[in-house]
Design a protein around this motif. Sequence first.
Motif, PDB file in Angstrom:
ATOM      1  N   VAL A 110     -42.684 109.560  85.510  1.00 48.55           N
ATOM      2  CA  VAL A 110     -43.743 109.540  84.765  1.00 48.55           C
ATOM      3  C   VAL A 110     -43.176 108.352  83.408  1.00 48.55           C
ATOM      4  O   VAL A 110     -43.758 108.299  82.695  1.00 48.55           O
ATOM      5  CB  VAL A 110     -43.484 110.944  84.018  1.00 48.55           C
ATOM      6  CG1 VAL A 110     -44.500 111.474  82.550  1.00 48.55           C
ATOM      7  CG2 VAL A 110     -44.312 111.953  84.762  1.00 48.55           C
ATOM      8  N   ARG A 111     -42.262 108.688  82.793  1.00 49.92           N
ATOM      9  CA  ARG A 111     -42.217 107.542  81.396  1.00 49.92           C
ATOM     10  C   ARG A 111     -42.231 106.270  81.927  1.00 49.92           C
ATOM     11  O   ARG A 111     -43.227 105.580  81.086  1.00 49.92           O
ATOM     12  CB  ARG A 111     -40.919 107.705  80.816  1.00 49.92           C
ATOM     13  CG  ARG A 111     -40.395 108.856  80.235  1.00 49.92           C
ATOM     14  CD  ARG A 111     -39.431 108.634  79.460  1.00 49.92           C
ATOM     15  NE  ARG A 111     -37.938 108.686  80.016  1.00 49.92           N
ATOM     16  CZ  ARG A 111     -37.068 109.694  80.554  1.00 49.92           C
ATOM     17  NH1 ARG A 111     -37.854 110.842  80.142  1.00 49.92           N
ATOM     18  NH2 ARG A 111     -36.051 109.642  81.361  1.00 49.92           N
ATOM     19  N   CYS A 112     -42.547 105.920  83.530  1.00 49.16           N
ATOM     20  CA  CYS A 112     -42.586 104.653  83.212  1.00 49.16           C
ATOM     21  C   CYS A 112     -44.286 104.189  83.566  1.00 49.16           C
ATOM     22  O   CYS A 112     -44.674 103.266  83.259  1.00 49.16           O
ATOM     23  CB  CYS A 112     -41.871 104.331  84.811  1.00 49.16           C
ATOM     24  SG  CYS A 112     -40.263 103.990  84.664  1.00 49.16           S
ATOM     25  N   ARG A 113     -44.614 105.289  83.940  1.00 45.65           N
ATOM     26  CA  ARG A 113     -45.708 105.810  84.381  1.00 45.65           C
ATOM     27  C   ARG A 113     -46.413 105.698  82.709  1.00 45.65           C
ATOM     28  O   ARG A 113     -47.738 104.012  82.472  1.00 45.65           O
ATOM     29  CB  ARG A 113     -46.756 106.625  84.716  1.00 45.65           C
ATOM     30  CG  ARG A 113     -48.198 106.506  85.011  1.00 45.65           C
ATOM     31  CD  ARG A 113     -48.103 107.458  86.949  1.00 45.65           C
ATOM     32  NE  ARG A 113     -47.848 109.106  86.745  1.00 45.65           N
ATOM     33  CZ  ARG A 113     -48.314 109.815  86.243  1.00 45.65           C
ATOM     34  NH1 ARG A 113     -49.995 110.127  85.712  1.00 45.65           N
ATOM     35  NH2 ARG A 113     -48.125 111.060  85.842  1.00 45.65           N
ATOM     36  N   THR A 114     -45.909 106.201  81.670  1.00 49.31           N
ATOM     37  CA  THR A 114     -46.906 105.810  80.269  1.00 49.31           C
ATOM     38  C   THR A 114     -46.412 104.838  79.780  1.00 49.31           C
ATOM     39  O   THR A 114     -47.059 104.052  79.084  1.00 49.31           O
ATOM     40  CB  THR A 114     -46.276 107.242  79.733  1.00 49.31           C
ATOM     41  OG1 THR A 114     -45.126 107.270  79.424  1.00 49.31           O
ATOM     42  CG2 THR A 114     -47.239 108.900  80.486  1.00 49.31           C
ATOM     43  N   MET A 115     -45.409 104.651  79.905  1.00 51.28           N
ATOM     44  CA  MET A 115     -45.517 103.074  79.419  1.00 51.28           C
ATOM     45  C   MET A 115     -46.028 101.523  79.287  1.00 51.28           C
ATOM     46  O   MET A 115     -46.547 100.935  78.587  1.00 51.28           O
ATOM     47  CB  MET A 115     -43.408 102.688  79.309  1.00 51.28           C
ATOM     48  CG  MET A 115     -42.818 103.989  78.679  1.00 51.28           C
ATOM     49  SD  MET A 115     -41.016 103.135  79.157  1.00 51.28           S
ATOM     50  CE  MET A 115     -41.095 101.567  77.991  1.00 51.28           C
ATOM     51  N   HIS A 116     -45.943 101.995  80.285  1.00 50.33           N
ATOM     52  CA  HIS A 116     -46.584 100.690  81.373  1.00 50.33           C
ATOM     53  C   HIS A 116     -48.280 101.085  81.049  1.00 50.33           C
ATOM     54  O   HIS A 116     -48.950  99.959  81.965  1.00 50.33           O
ATOM     55  CB  HIS A 116     -45.878 100.132  82.517  1.00 50.33           C
ATOM     56  CG  HIS A 116     -44.637  99.689  82.382  1.00 50.33           C
ATOM     57  ND1 HIS A 116     -44.385  99.076  82.042  1.00 50.33           N
ATOM     58  CD2 HIS A 116     -43.843 100.528  82.816  1.00 50.33           C
ATOM     59  CE1 HIS A 116     -43.400  98.499  81.525  1.00 50.33           C
ATOM     60  NE2 HIS A 116     -42.421  99.311  82.503  1.00 50.33           N
ATOM     61  N   ALA A 117     -49.064 102.247  81.488  1.00 54.71           N
ATOM     62  CA  ALA A 117     -49.714 102.008  81.215  1.00 54.71           C
ATOM     63  C   ALA A 117     -51.012 101.016  80.230  1.00 54.71           C
ATOM     64  O   ALA A 117     -51.175 100.647  79.148  1.00 54.71           O
ATOM     65  CB  ALA A 117     -50.842 103.905  81.332  1.00 54.71           C
ATOM     66  N   PRO A 118     -52.685 100.720  80.163  1.00 58.60           N
ATOM     67  CA  PRO A 118     -52.658 100.953  78.790  1.00 58.60           C
ATOM     68  C   PRO A 118     -52.936 101.992  77.992  1.00 58.60           C
ATOM     69  O   PRO A 118     -52.877 103.326  78.872  1.00 58.60           O
ATOM     70  CB  PRO A 118     -54.416 100.518  79.326  1.00 58.60           C
ATOM     71  CG  PRO A 118     -54.518 100.464  81.190  1.00 58.60           C
ATOM     72  CD  PRO A 118     -52.849 101.291  81.165  1.00 58.60           C
ATOM     73  N   ALA A 119     -53.867 101.677  76.670  1.00 57.81           N
ATOM     74  CA  ALA A 119     -53.566 102.357  75.477  1.00 57.81           C
ATOM     75  C   ALA A 119     -54.545 103.650  76.434  1.00 57.81           C
ATOM     76  O   ALA A 119     -54.308 104.810  76.621  1.00 57.81           O
ATOM     77  CB  ALA A 119     -53.785 102.230  74.317  1.00 57.81           C
ATOM     78  N   ILE A 120     -55.563 102.708  76.542  1.00 55.72           N
ATOM     79  CA  ILE A 120     -56.959 104.364  76.753  1.00 55.72           C
ATOM     80  C   ILE A 120     -57.867 103.774  78.353  1.00 55.72           C
ATOM     81  O   ILE A 120     -58.014 102.297  78.301  1.00 55.72           O
ATOM     82  CB  ILE A 120     -57.768 104.606  76.185  1.00 55.72           C
ATOM     83  CG1 ILE A 120     -57.273 104.644  74.589  1.00 55.72           C
ATOM     84  CG2 ILE A 120     -59.204 105.322  76.250  1.00 55.72           C
ATOM     85  CD1 ILE A 120     -58.428 104.533  73.333  1.00 55.72           C
ATOM     86  N   GLU A 121     -57.730 104.466  79.554  1.00 57.71           N
ATOM     87  CA  GLU A 121     -58.640 104.251  80.030  1.00 57.71           C
ATOM     88  C   GLU A 121     -59.495 104.988  80.228  1.00 57.71           C
ATOM     89  O   GLU A 121     -58.812 105.942  80.943  1.00 57.71           O
ATOM     90  CB  GLU A 121     -57.423 103.631  81.390  1.00 57.71           C
ATOM     91  CG  GLU A 121     -58.329 103.048  82.444  1.00 57.71           C
ATOM     92  CD  GLU A 121     -57.491 102.659  83.525  1.00 57.71           C
ATOM     93  OE1 GLU A 121     -56.530 103.485  83.732  1.00 57.71           O
ATOM     94  OE2 GLU A 121     -58.108 101.860  84.633  1.00 57.71           O
ATOM     95  N   ALA A 122     -60.979 104.715  80.619  1.00 60.21           N
ATOM     96  CA  ALA A 122     -62.102 105.820  80.921  1.00 60.21           C
ATOM     97  C   ALA A 122     -62.659 105.428  82.325  1.00 60.21           C
ATOM     98  O   ALA A 122     -62.564 104.052  82.312  1.00 60.21           O
ATOM     99  CB  ALA A 122     -63.700 105.197  79.716  1.00 60.21           C
ATOM    100  N   LYS A 123     -62.679 105.935  83.064  1.00 56.67           N
ATOM    101  CA  LYS A 123     -63.425 105.940  84.484  1.00 56.67           C
ATOM    102  C   LYS A 123     -63.974 106.966  84.394  1.00 56.67           C
ATOM    103  O   LYS A 123     -64.026 107.713  84.745  1.00 56.67           O
ATOM    104  CB  LYS A 123     -61.947 106.378  85.603  1.00 56.67           C
ATOM    105  CG  LYS A 123     -60.618 105.189  85.167  1.00 56.67           C
ATOM    106  CD  LYS A 123     -59.527 105.584  86.143  1.00 56.67           C
ATOM    107  CE  LYS A 123     -58.750 104.445  86.638  1.00 56.67           C
ATOM    108  NZ  LYS A 123     -57.423 105.774  87.770  1.00 56.67           N
TER     109      LYS A 123
END
Lengths: 270, 265
Positions: B8-21
């Motif tokens: 989960v930490r890896c996912r949140t560290m590399h994800a864009p700050a905001i993504e609207a889909k």
Amino acid sequence: MNASALAFSPRRVGAMMLRHWYLLRSSWPRLFELIYWPAVQMFMWGFLQLGVARYPGALAATVSTFLAAFLLWDILFRGQIGYSMSFLEEMWSRNMPNLMISPLRATEFVLALVIMSMVRLSIGLVPVTMLAIVFFGFNLWALGIALAAFFANLLFTSWSVGMFCSGLVLRHGLGAESLAWSLMFFFLPLTCVYYPVSTLPEWIQPLAWALPPTAVFEGMRALLIEHVFRADLMLWALALNLVWLAAGATSFLWLLGAAKRSGSLLQIGE
Amino acid sequence: MRTPGRKVRCRTMHAPAIEAKNLTKQYGESLAVNGISFVIETGSITGLLGGNGAGKTTTIGMIMGLVSPTAGRALVFGADMAREPYRVLHRINFESPYVDLPHRLTVRQNLNVFALLYGVADRRDRIERLARELELREFIDRPAGKLSAGQKTRVALAKALVNDPDLLVLDEPTASLDPDTADWIRGHLERYRERKNATILLASHNMGEVERLCDRVLMMKRGSIVDDGSPQQLLTRYGRQNLEEVFLDVARDRREPMPAKEAAK
């Protein structure tokens, strides 16, 4: 709801209690209001008791149970108001979105409101019960373990009603605020505060017994008139309260979800 | 051994700050936000522009988890804000002139409560630093309700910065401020972004502010994103001197953006 939503932090509960403690400390009218109404009503019932004590027989005894009934009703009413007032303070100050986007969980928010309800109730009722001893010789604390059972059951009911009212205000805005003040009075005739359940028409008695405070007030009368502690009634009230607390918490969470769906958390006010 | 927590930490560290889909919000018959999609990268300042009722506030509400989308998803650092907001709420904060702090509490008490809520280590030092940086010292022990509009805005900003957020969402942060105070706030936001590499999402009606602060502008109208680019790109695309004219072109359907080749000339 995922695991992180259920993670619990005493620190965040403490932060919310600190927020309300700061508020109470800074506002003497708020503190005064906590004592004012219970004191006024206690004096009214107390003097009534003194007045009828001149008459022999059952009337005097009945009125003295009225004083106990009033003090217990006030625990129920003030418990719910204490809960709802702390919640409404967040609405009135337009602080709710700040809290909702903070890491504060709904469970922590509710627990902080529950504890503040006890704090507010204690500030109001402890001095008033002392005054009842001084002025009328009526010692509520002499009820001992029975008082603890009455107190706990009434508070559980007050919190479940408080949760439901708070959820309504979240969903419908401050237009629903009056419910927080008045909903408990719906229970006043049905929970048989001042008269036995047998007084009610038979068809409505099952409904009265489904309300936890009814068992508490019946238990109080059994203790004061027959000098019997009815543990069975307290257990019945406790069982009902568990259902009521679950229903109160569920309704609060559901109404919070409904508020998010309707966008009302962004539209603070009426 | 890899744990789910680490994943989960890896996912949140590399994800864009905001993504609207395909983010959509419908209130009854009214479509407030109409299937918008965008990605905001870490460290950027993005302006959300649009007239009243364009859907900015609802979009911000969905990004912060205050409003549930009818369809689509708002992801912040990879966390779906409708389902798992608590994974990232400690990294976010928000300021709006339409939200207040408890009036009877002093500025210091308010900041202390929010520092506790966000689990800030060294609360006292943090509050002192904010007081110094945002010049709150003079009135830090005064009730929040007795402050001027400019002082209130600085306090609201201090509350929004109390947890050193990675994402700062600002809804008209300089509304009702005099030009001097507004300029001072903008300067502070620029310095904060540089120091922290924070992401800032800014809804504003002040075009000068957007032009000065934002790397990118999302223009909204009737719930849709009708244009997207840097302030300079938008000026070029519409052949205008300033963003206010671009805003009016979009709001009044006065002019379509120029074709790319023409704009490039």
